[in-house]
Design a protein around this motif. Sequence first.
Motif, short mmCIF file in Angstrom:
data_model
loop_
_atom_site.label_atom_id
_atom_site.label_comp_id
_atom_site.label_asym_id
_atom_site.label_seq_id
_atom_site.Cartn_x
_atom_site.Cartn_y
_atom_site.Cartn_z
N TYR B 12 -3.87 -8.68 17.97
CA TYR B 12 -3.38 -9.15 16.72
C TYR B 12 -4.01 -8.47 15.50
O TYR B 12 -3.58 -7.76 14.69
N ILE B 13 -5.34 -8.86 15.47
CA ILE B 13 -6.29 -8.62 14.23
C ILE B 13 -6.28 -6.83 14.09
O ILE B 13 -6.03 -6.37 13.22
N TRP B 14 -6.46 -6.01 15.30
CA TRP B 14 -6.56 -4.66 15.07
C TRP B 14 -5.28 -4.10 14.99
O TRP B 14 -5.31 -3.07 14.24
N ALA B 15 -4.20 -4.90 15.26
CA ALA B 15 -2.91 -4.17 15.17
C ALA B 15 -2.48 -4.42 13.63
O ALA B 15 -2.23 -3.38 13.11
N MET B 16 -2.93 -5.48 12.96
CA MET B 16 -3.10 -5.52 11.39
C MET B 16 -3.66 -4.45 10.72
O MET B 16 -3.26 -4.14 9.77
N ARG B 17 -4.76 -4.17 11.17
CA ARG B 17 -5.83 -3.35 10.72
C ARG B 17 -4.78 -1.82 10.74
O ARG B 17 -5.14 -1.15 9.75
N ALA B 18 -4.67 -1.49 11.80
CA ALA B 18 -4.11 -0.23 12.18
C ALA B 18 -2.76 -0.17 11.03
O ALA B 18 -2.33 0.86 10.39
N GLY B 19 -2.16 -1.32 11.04
CA GLY B 19 -0.97 -1.50 10.22
C GLY B 19 -1.34 -1.22 8.70
O GLY B 19 -0.48 -0.67 8.02
N TYR B 20 -2.43 -1.72 8.31
CA TYR B 20 -2.93 -1.62 6.85
C TYR B 20 -3.11 -0.13 6.61
O TYR B 20 -2.60 0.53 5.46
N ILE B 21 -3.76 0.59 7.68
CA ILE B 21 -4.34 1.93 7.27
C ILE B 21 -2.69 2.61 7.00
O ILE B 21 -2.59 3.57 6.30
N ALA B 22 -2.04 2.44 8.03
CA ALA B 22 -0.74 3.17 8.15
C ALA B 22 -0.06 3.13 6.96
O ALA B 22 0.59 4.04 6.39
N LEU B 23 0.11 1.41 6.51
CA LEU B 23 0.95 1.25 5.32
C LEU B 23 0.27 2.06 3.96
O LEU B 23 1.05 2.53 3.31
N SER B 24 -0.96 2.20 3.74
CA SER B 24 -1.58 2.59 2.72
C SER B 24 -1.48 4.17 2.79
O SER B 24 -1.09 4.67 1.78
N LEU B 25 -1.64 4.63 4.14
CA LEU B 25 -1.52 6.20 3.90
C LEU B 25 0.24 6.52 3.52
O LEU B 25 0.69 7.39 2.70
N ALA B 26 1.05 5.69 4.14
CA ALA B 26 2.45 6.04 3.85
C ALA B 26 2.79 5.77 2.40
O ALA B 26 3.62 6.57 1.75
N LEU B 27 2.10 4.86 1.66
CA LEU B 27 2.47 4.63 0.31
C LEU B 27 1.82 5.72 -0.53
O LEU B 27 2.48 6.27 -1.28
N ILE B 28 0.67 6.27 -0.23
CA ILE B 28 -0.04 7.27 -0.95
C ILE B 28 1.02 8.73 -0.77
O ILE B 28 1.24 9.38 -1.69
N PHE B 29 1.49 8.83 0.54
CA PHE B 29 2.38 9.91 0.89
C PHE B 29 3.54 9.92 0.04
O PHE B 29 3.94 11.03 -0.47
N THR B 30 4.25 8.61 -0.11
CA THR B 30 5.59 8.65 -0.95
C THR B 30 5.35 8.90 -2.54
O THR B 30 5.87 9.54 -3.14
N HIS B 31 3.85 8.35 -2.91
CA HIS B 31 3.61 8.77 -4.23
C HIS B 31 3.51 10.26 -4.61
O HIS B 31 3.82 10.69 -5.49
N LEU B 32 3.10 11.05 -3.46
CA LEU B 32 2.98 12.54 -3.41
C LEU B 32 3.91 13.28 -3.52
O LEU B 32 4.16 14.42 -3.83
N LEU B 33 5.18 12.51 -3.08
CA LEU B 33 6.46 13.55 -2.90
C LEU B 33 6.85 14.00 -4.32
O LEU B 33 6.77 13.26 -5.37
N PRO B 34 6.86 15.40 -4.20
CA PRO B 34 7.15 16.13 -5.67
C PRO B 34 8.66 15.73 -6.00
O PRO B 34 9.51 16.73 -6.43
N LEU B 35 9.16 14.70 -6.32
CA LEU B 35 10.49 14.26 -6.53
C LEU B 35 10.68 14.38 -8.21
O LEU B 35 11.86 14.78 -8.73
N GLU B 36 9.73 13.85 -8.89
CA GLU B 36 9.77 13.99 -10.29
C GLU B 36 8.57 14.59 -10.69
O GLU B 36 7.62 13.98 -10.85
N THR B 37 8.74 15.74 -11.34
CA THR B 37 7.51 16.38 -11.96
C THR B 37 7.50 16.29 -13.45
O THR B 37 6.54 16.80 -14.28
N ALA B 38 8.50 15.71 -14.16
CA ALA B 38 8.39 15.48 -15.53
C ALA B 38 7.93 14.27 -15.82
O ALA B 38 7.89 13.45 -14.92
N PRO B 39 7.06 14.26 -17.03
CA PRO B 39 6.40 12.78 -17.40
C PRO B 39 7.64 11.83 -17.25
O PRO B 39 8.73 11.68 -17.72
N ARG B 40 7.14 10.58 -16.74
CA ARG B 40 8.22 9.58 -16.68
C ARG B 40 7.89 8.28 -17.56
O ARG B 40 6.83 8.38 -18.04
N ARG B 41 8.82 7.44 -17.93
CA ARG B 41 8.56 6.32 -18.72
C ARG B 41 8.78 5.03 -17.95
O ARG B 41 8.37 4.00 -18.74
#
Lengths: 310, 183
Positions: B12-41
């Motif tokens: 369980y612990i190692w599954a959660m650790r893998a989940g943490y890494i996967a979740l972090s990478l997925a979140l970074i990935f969604t941040h990087l999607l070039p959906l809005e290149t104009a400055p946001r408010r």
Amino acid sequence: MAKDRSNAEDYTAPVRRLAVAIVVLCLISVFVVWRIDSPRVERFRTEITDRIVPSFDWAMSPVTATAHLISDFRSYQRIYDQNQELKRELQQMKAWKEAALQLEQENARLLDLNKVRLDPKFTHVTGVVMADSGSPFRQSVLLNVGRRDGIMDGWATMDGLGLVGRISGVGETTSRVVLLTDASSRLPITIQPSGVRAILAGDNTARPPLDLIENRDALRPGDRVFSSGDGDVFPAGILVGEVIQDQGGRLRVRLVADYERLEFVRVLRSHQIEDINNPGALIVPEIAPGAVLGPSPADARADTDGASNG
Amino acid sequence: MANPVAQTSAGYIWAMRAGYIALSLALIFTHLLPLETAPRRWIGPDLILVVSFVWIARRPDIIPLWLVAPMFFLGDLLLQRPPGLWSTCAVLATEALRMRAEDLRDMVFVLEWSVAAVILIAFYIVYFTLWSLLVPFDISGSLLTLQLVLTLLCYPVVAGLSWLVSGLGKTAPGQVDAKGRVL
């Protein structure tokens, strides 16, 4: 409450604290090194980005494409209004087209008279936007062209309409464009028709303000803004936008490049840009005082204007 | 909300650790999607931060330091932050939370949330101060404040979701792991 710490914990606690201290020290030293020698750390960052982001690309492109598809689909709902608007605009454009054709002929005649050769520097490489900066605090995009395509630091980029930003950080297959809206972006510009020089200082808003304006009274909202090429870091004469005045009376620039959706970006080759290896030399040139700074007429003029040592 | 019997198996612990890494990478990935290149408010909550906070507050043994520091440093590099600044603050904040994790498991949820909130607010104040003093270009204080508020509000949501999806809850006092060590 009394804590029932086990013996094992008493042993590990100091080790833990030491580990935390070492990790924090490492991170802080990276930050300090970045602050002192930012080009080196930024190159490291570029290499890491170059390794990782392209490997995300298989997932990124479809997701981005789907998101764009959805937003396109939303715009179909307003299609009738858009159609009407386009028809009106087309009417106006026809009038302009006539004017443009006449001007083009006149211009061609005049160029021929003067034997002008158009600037051969402006060939370009087109790149696709792969990723953005990833945070609302920075404004940059990552292109899928890099060192293998001959991209170099400092080159200008535009989207076909106007200037977008400059290349800052080139990896093997990717390169980063710092947009004009980024808080660290500074661009020397000329404002036509008055010819006033100023600096376009990005501040993380969609309409960056003008800074260090030579002669504010000569400017009117609607004036056209071009890059001036001062300092030899950027080619001159690329359209940037037009001057507008915000509610506070501050002069800003409405950029002509379509920042809402940057998909394809042109990187303009320019071979005469200054090579920025040493950040200190940008501010204090390593030349004896009194010497003429550079070959460009702009620099020479600034020298004679600014000081008596020229 | 706490699960009376927290899961302690190594799998369980190692599954959660893998989940943490996967979740972090997925979140970074969604941040990087070039959906809005104009400055946001507007700005979203920092989900990587809040996930780390929730998981460390509840199970400090699952997300160790050697997992937190590299993930945040990678985020610094990929998301164009000044390298090292955000991750230093994150390591200090998560360690502050980890030191209190033992006390947290006796608390009701609202108290746990407020401890996390105090640490998070301190995190943002330190980050903003260091940025203003040391980084040559400005950061928008209003956007940062908005992000802080949204991140705080996300804490209960992430805590609830982690419990529902992966059964992540607090350990009971005296509970031991698979090798008989007290958690």
